[in-house]
Design a protein around this motif. Sequence first.
Motif, PDB file in Angstrom:
ATOM      1  N   TYR A 178       0.834  -1.205   0.000  1.00  0.00           N
ATOM      2  CA  TYR A 178       0.000   0.000   0.000  1.00  0.00           C
ATOM      3  C   TYR A 178       0.868   1.254   0.000  1.00  0.00           C
ATOM      4  O   TYR A 178       0.611   2.208  -0.746  1.00  0.00           O
ATOM      5  CB  TYR A 178      -0.922  -0.008   1.222  1.00  0.00           C
ATOM      6  N   THR A 179       1.907   1.267   0.840  1.00  0.00           N
ATOM      7  CA  THR A 179       2.747   2.457   0.956  1.00  0.00           C
ATOM      8  C   THR A 179       3.760   2.569  -0.185  1.00  0.00           C
ATOM      9  O   THR A 179       4.077   3.677  -0.616  1.00  0.00           O
ATOM     10  CB  THR A 179       3.482   2.465   2.308  1.00  0.00           C
ATOM     11  N   THR A 180       4.260   1.453  -0.685  1.00  0.00           N
ATOM     12  CA  THR A 180       5.197   1.536  -1.811  1.00  0.00           C
ATOM     13  C   THR A 180       4.500   2.016  -3.077  1.00  0.00           C
ATOM     14  O   THR A 180       5.136   2.635  -3.930  1.00  0.00           O
ATOM     15  CB  THR A 180       5.864   0.172  -2.073  1.00  0.00           C
ATOM     16  N   ASP A 181       3.202   1.766  -3.201  1.00  0.00           N
ATOM     17  CA  ASP A 181       2.448   2.305  -4.335  1.00  0.00           C
ATOM     18  C   ASP A 181       2.414   3.827  -4.311  1.00  0.00           C
ATOM     19  O   ASP A 181       2.169   4.472  -5.335  1.00  0.00           O
ATOM     20  CB  ASP A 181       1.006   1.770  -4.325  1.00  0.00           C
ATOM     21  N   MET A 182       2.666   4.407  -3.125  1.00  0.00           N
ATOM     22  CA  MET A 182       2.697   5.863  -2.994  1.00  0.00           C
ATOM     23  C   MET A 182       4.082   6.436  -3.238  1.00  0.00           C
ATOM     24  O   MET A 182       4.293   7.642  -3.126  1.00  0.00           O
ATOM     25  CB  MET A 182       2.234   6.269  -1.586  1.00  0.00           C
ATOM     26  N   GLY A 183       5.045   5.565  -3.504  1.00  0.00           N
ATOM     27  CA  GLY A 183       6.401   6.012  -3.764  1.00  0.00           C
ATOM     28  C   GLY A 183       7.332   5.926  -2.577  1.00  0.00           C
ATOM     29  O   GLY A 183       8.498   6.323  -2.665  1.00  0.00           O
ATOM     30  N   ILE A 184       6.850   5.391  -1.448  1.00  0.00           N
ATOM     31  CA  ILE A 184       7.710   5.200  -0.281  1.00  0.00           C
ATOM     32  C   ILE A 184       8.583   3.982  -0.501  1.00  0.00           C
ATOM     33  O   ILE A 184       8.116   2.942  -0.979  1.00  0.00           O
ATOM     34  CB  ILE A 184       6.862   5.040   0.992  1.00  0.00           C
ATOM     35  N   LEU A 185       9.865   4.089  -0.179  1.00  0.00           N
ATOM     36  CA  LEU A 185      10.798   2.987  -0.386  1.00  0.00           C
ATOM     37  C   LEU A 185      10.361   1.755   0.404  1.00  0.00           C
ATOM     38  O   LEU A 185       9.895   1.862   1.540  1.00  0.00           O
ATOM     39  CB  LEU A 185      12.211   3.388   0.029  1.00  0.00           C
ATOM     40  N   SER A 186      10.546   0.581  -0.202  1.00  0.00           N
ATOM     41  CA  SER A 186      10.112  -0.664   0.437  1.00  0.00           C
ATOM     42  C   SER A 186      10.856  -0.915   1.740  1.00  0.00           C
ATOM     43  O   SER A 186      10.295  -1.471   2.693  1.00  0.00           O
ATOM     44  CB  SER A 186      10.295  -1.844  -0.523  1.00  0.00           C
ATOM     45  N   THR A 187      12.147  -0.509   1.800  1.00  0.00           N
ATOM     46  CA  THR A 187      12.911  -0.714   3.034  1.00  0.00           C
ATOM     47  C   THR A 187      12.339   0.128   4.179  1.00  0.00           C
ATOM     48  O   THR A 187      12.243  -0.330   5.315  1.00  0.00           O
ATOM     49  CB  THR A 187      14.386  -0.349   2.825  1.00  0.00           C
ATOM     50  N   ALA A 188      11.950   1.355   3.871  1.00  0.00           N
ATOM     51  CA  ALA A 188      11.356   2.229   4.885  1.00  0.00           C
ATOM     52  C   ALA A 188       9.989   1.701   5.302  1.00  0.00           C
ATOM     53  O   ALA A 188       9.633   1.726   6.495  1.00  0.00           O
ATOM     54  CB  ALA A 188      11.229   3.652   4.345  1.00  0.00           C
ATOM     55  N   ALA A 189       9.230   1.207   4.342  1.00  0.00           N
ATOM     56  CA  ALA A 189       7.908   0.651   4.646  1.00  0.00           C
ATOM     57  C   ALA A 189       8.038  -0.595   5.517  1.00  0.00           C
ATOM     58  O   ALA A 189       7.257  -0.795   6.456  1.00  0.00           O
ATOM     59  CB  ALA A 189       7.170   0.320   3.359  1.00  0.00           C
ATOM     60  N   ALA A 190       9.026  -1.436   5.204  1.00  0.00           N
ATOM     61  CA  ALA A 190       9.246  -2.651   5.994  1.00  0.00           C
ATOM     62  C   ALA A 190       9.665  -2.306   7.418  1.00  0.00           C
ATOM     63  O   ALA A 190       9.250  -2.948   8.380  1.00  0.00           O
ATOM     64  CB  ALA A 190      10.302  -3.518   5.322  1.00  0.00           C
ATOM     65  N   ALA A 191      10.497  -1.270   7.553  1.00  0.00           N
ATOM     66  CA  ALA A 191      10.918  -0.840   8.887  1.00  0.00           C
ATOM     67  C   ALA A 191       9.722  -0.345   9.698  1.00  0.00           C
ATOM     68  O   ALA A 191       9.584  -0.647  10.885  1.00  0.00           O
ATOM     69  CB  ALA A 191      11.968   0.250   8.771  1.00  0.00           C
ATOM     70  N   ALA A 192       8.849   0.415   9.029  1.00  0.00           N
ATOM     71  CA  ALA A 192       7.648   0.917   9.703  1.00  0.00           C
ATOM     72  C   ALA A 192       6.755  -0.227  10.140  1.00  0.00           C
ATOM     73  O   ALA A 192       6.215  -0.230  11.257  1.00  0.00           O
ATOM     74  CB  ALA A 192       6.893   1.864   8.776  1.00  0.00           C
TER      75      ALA A 192
END
Length: 295
Positions: A133-147
């Motif tokens: 959901y968040t990577t579709d918004m352009g947020i890096l997958s590593t940052a999304a995984a950390a969150a």
Amino acid sequence: GVTWTVPTSTVLRWFKKRQGFALGIVTAGVGFGALIFAPLLNYLIQSYGWRQTFLITGILSFGIVAFSSAFFIYSPEKLGLKPYGESLTGQKRVTENWTTRDAVRMLPFWSLIVMASIGAFGFNAISVHLIPYTTDMGILSTAAAAAQGLIGGFSILGRLGIGFIAERWGWKAGLVMAFTATCASTVWLLLLSNLPMLYAFTFVFGVAHGLRMPSQTGIMGTYFGTRSAGELIGILNAIGTGVGAMGPYFAGLVFDRNGSYVPALYVIVLVYVVSVFLALKFRPQLGFVSSGSQG
């Protein structure tokens, strides 16, 4: 399932005073376990491969549970003791005599079941699909995984904080706060557009999850007593987990058909509103009667 139901129902039997504090510490073990074992498992996989990691983890888990069980006493009565903080005035809560058969015939029990099911459904759906959901918004997958990983860590704050809330305002207050915060954070997720907003969501959502889990267990003991606490908590978690398992499937199905998670999030917000309403309407306080009186 066993490692949740048995410890939590045991806490309800051992503690009358400081019950919220004790239950918060015990349930915080879930969050601490995630923080400790996630990096440990990653290290083992990198060092020995996933096959050996399964073997090591199995041996380690067995050893920890076996060691803990050696010191485990399910009820203070086994040692001729009374629960910590139990009144010595000869009064007794009506609910101490309620059986599983009595409880499952009561609307409040099924109200708790619905709340637990909604909580698990929404939490699982969001947790599993948060990264795409968040990577579709352009947020890096590593940052999304950390969150996503921080949700478990932040839940520790909620689990420890529930002791303060429950002992001052009761388990119902904890449940209302948990579902209100979860609902609000899911609305925030619909508005999310950048990384700072994601971490703000992670904090509130994680703390709310930490509040919800022990509140469900604690309010069960407050309303129905401890005689059948293990069975009732087991039923609550079994049904809640079963319904919760459908959450990720539902969110994925909605995305496949619509190309967006937004409709699924709207549905989750709606059911969270229902859970807030049920929590507000819940009435756990039954009062006391003298020992020997009939409830």
